[in-house]
Design an enzyme around this catalytic site. Structure first.
Site, PDB file in Angstrom:
ATOM      1  N   ARG A 205       0.789  -0.917  -0.039  1.00  0.00           N
ATOM      2  CA  ARG A 205      -0.083   0.089  -0.106  1.00  0.00           C
ATOM      3  C   ARG A 205       0.846   1.561   0.102  1.00  0.00           C
ATOM      4  NH1 ARG A 205      -4.787  -1.772   4.300  1.00  0.00           N
ATOM      5  NH2 ARG A 205      -5.774  -3.602   2.539  1.00  0.00           N
ATOM      6  N   ASP A 275      14.908   0.932 -10.261  1.00  0.00           N
ATOM      7  CA  ASP A 275      16.310   0.248  -9.627  1.00  0.00           C
ATOM      8  C   ASP A 275      16.205  -1.316  -8.980  1.00  0.00           C
ATOM      9  OD1 ASP A 275      18.820  -0.188  -8.439  1.00  0.00           O
ATOM     10  OD2 ASP A 275      19.141   1.697  -8.193  1.00  0.00           O
ATOM     11  N   ASP A 279      22.593  -2.715  -5.644  1.00  0.00           N
ATOM     12  CA  ASP A 279      23.587  -2.552  -5.744  1.00  0.00           C
ATOM     13  C   ASP A 279      24.419  -1.304  -5.375  1.00  0.00           C
ATOM     14  OD1 ASP A 279      22.934  -0.735  -7.828  1.00  0.00           O
ATOM     15  OD2 ASP A 279      24.134  -1.684  -9.570  1.00  0.00           O
TER      16      ASP A 279
END
Length: 366
Positions: A205, A275, A279
């Site tokens: 949510r 993304d 990383d």
């Protein structure tokens, strides 16, 4: 001739006054979206004590409609019971002396009320809440409400509960670290605008929106499910523009940036990035396929592209990181933002604010 010109000028002025207003005043300069026409209150009232109740308290301030509320004190107001707002209120948290003002422990409710403006207020429910059916901010069945530059953490039921709400904007705010159900926000009815918010470490949510919705320039980090409709949500239109979804340690499937969005929904999606690789570097890729929704060629809401201005998803990330939440930024918000800035390497979905390790049993110190 001079008298004729004067008479004509007077008639023209009268005609202008009699014309219906085509543009209503905004709630404040820079307000956007469907809640931006909230009128708030005009009668000055100052909060002069951090006490839970009594003369000059926050509870006293919001007990009558029509007030424009300022703060001459700073720090936390520890609520012993939930606080119910009246209609036609403006709450100016930005007027509090540094380090700002916040409420903790119980729900603030605008349920069933109208024309409410809340700015620069910290709302942190947490484990001091004794009712697991309460939310940090509840505007169920309310109308014409705008929250701007607010910080909402440690919500128990939902962080923001807006079932049945009409004409709502939540902008430039932090909605983070929900406990209990671990949900960000739940809105039904609408229309609604979610603009330039930072959503952090929620199970789901972010938001759940069963309404015609603008979702623009938001950043959602360490989600398990991001923008959600639920397949039983009805038929709605969604403008999803220039948002950044960033997976974190709690993200089990980065592809759940859009969750439970079926072909009953119509979506205009552009400029969104995901993304997914955790990383530590911001390096998202395009993410504009929204479930099995019907694809719109243009926004359903005429203002959606003008709200965006020139902010791309990457620019929105930088702006939200710098500006979201109540000002000045305090210990809790600094912790939330630093978690996001780890870009996938830090963050957790929690059940107790104390697990953050912050002072004041996790509530932070104002």
């Amino acid at each position: 001739m001079a008298q004729i010109k004067s008479t004509l000028a007077s008639l023209a002025s009268l005609a202008i006054l009699l014309l219906p207003s085509s543009v209503s005043a905004l709630a404040f300069e820079g307000a956007v979206g469907f809640g931006s026409k909230a009128t708030g209150g005009t009668t000055s009232f100052a909060v002069t004590t951090l006490a839970d109740s009594g003369t000059g308290s926050f509870r006293d301030a919001v007990s009558e409609s029509g007030r424009n509320i300022t703060f001459s004190v700073s720090g936390y107001i520890v609520l012993e019971t939930p606080v119910s707002l009246s209609s036609d209120l403006t709450i100016n948290g930005q007027t509090a002396p540094s380090p700002g003002i916040g409420v903790m422990g119980r729900e603030i409710s605008a349920s069933g009320k109208t024309n409410i403006i809340v700015r620069n207020l910290r709302m942190r429910q947490g484990t001091e809440e004794t009712d697991d059916g309460k939310s940090a901010f509840n505007m169920g069945d309310a109308s014409n409400v705008i929250l701007d530059h607010c910080s909402l953490e440690y919500g128990v039921f939902d962080t923001v509960d807006a079932v049945g709400a009409v004409n709502v904007t939540v902008s430039n705010s932090i909605i983070a670290l929900p406990i209990g159900q671990q949900f960000g926000a739940h809105l039904e009815t609408g229309p609604s605008t979610w603009y330039a918010n930072l959503w952090v470490s929620a199970h789901n949510r972010q938001p759940l929106s069963k309404a015609n919705t603008q979702y623009i320039n938001n950043v959602a980090y360490n989600y398990q499910a991001g923008y959600t409709v639920a397949n039983t949500g009805g038929v709605f239109s969604h403008d999803i523009i220039n948002n950044y979804f960033i997976a974190g340690p709690s993200t089990t499937s980065a592809s759940d940036d859009y969750f439970q969005i079926d072909d009953n929904q119509s979506v205009f999606a552009t400029g969104n990035l995901l993304d997914s690789n955790k990383d530590g570097v911001l390096n998202g890729a395009a993410a504009n396929t929204v479930g099995s929704a019907q694809v719109l060629d243009s926004p359903w809401a005429s203002t959606s592209l003008s709200i965006v201005g020139s902010l791309t998803a990457a620019e929105a990330y930088a702006s939200v990181i710098a500006n979201a939440g109540a000002s000045p930024r305090d210990e809790v918000d600094a912790f939330v933002v630093s978690t996001v800035e780890s870009l996938g390497t830090e963050g957790a979905i929690i059940t107790n604010q104390d697990s953050t390790g912050l002072s004041n049993d996790g509530y932070g110190t104002l």
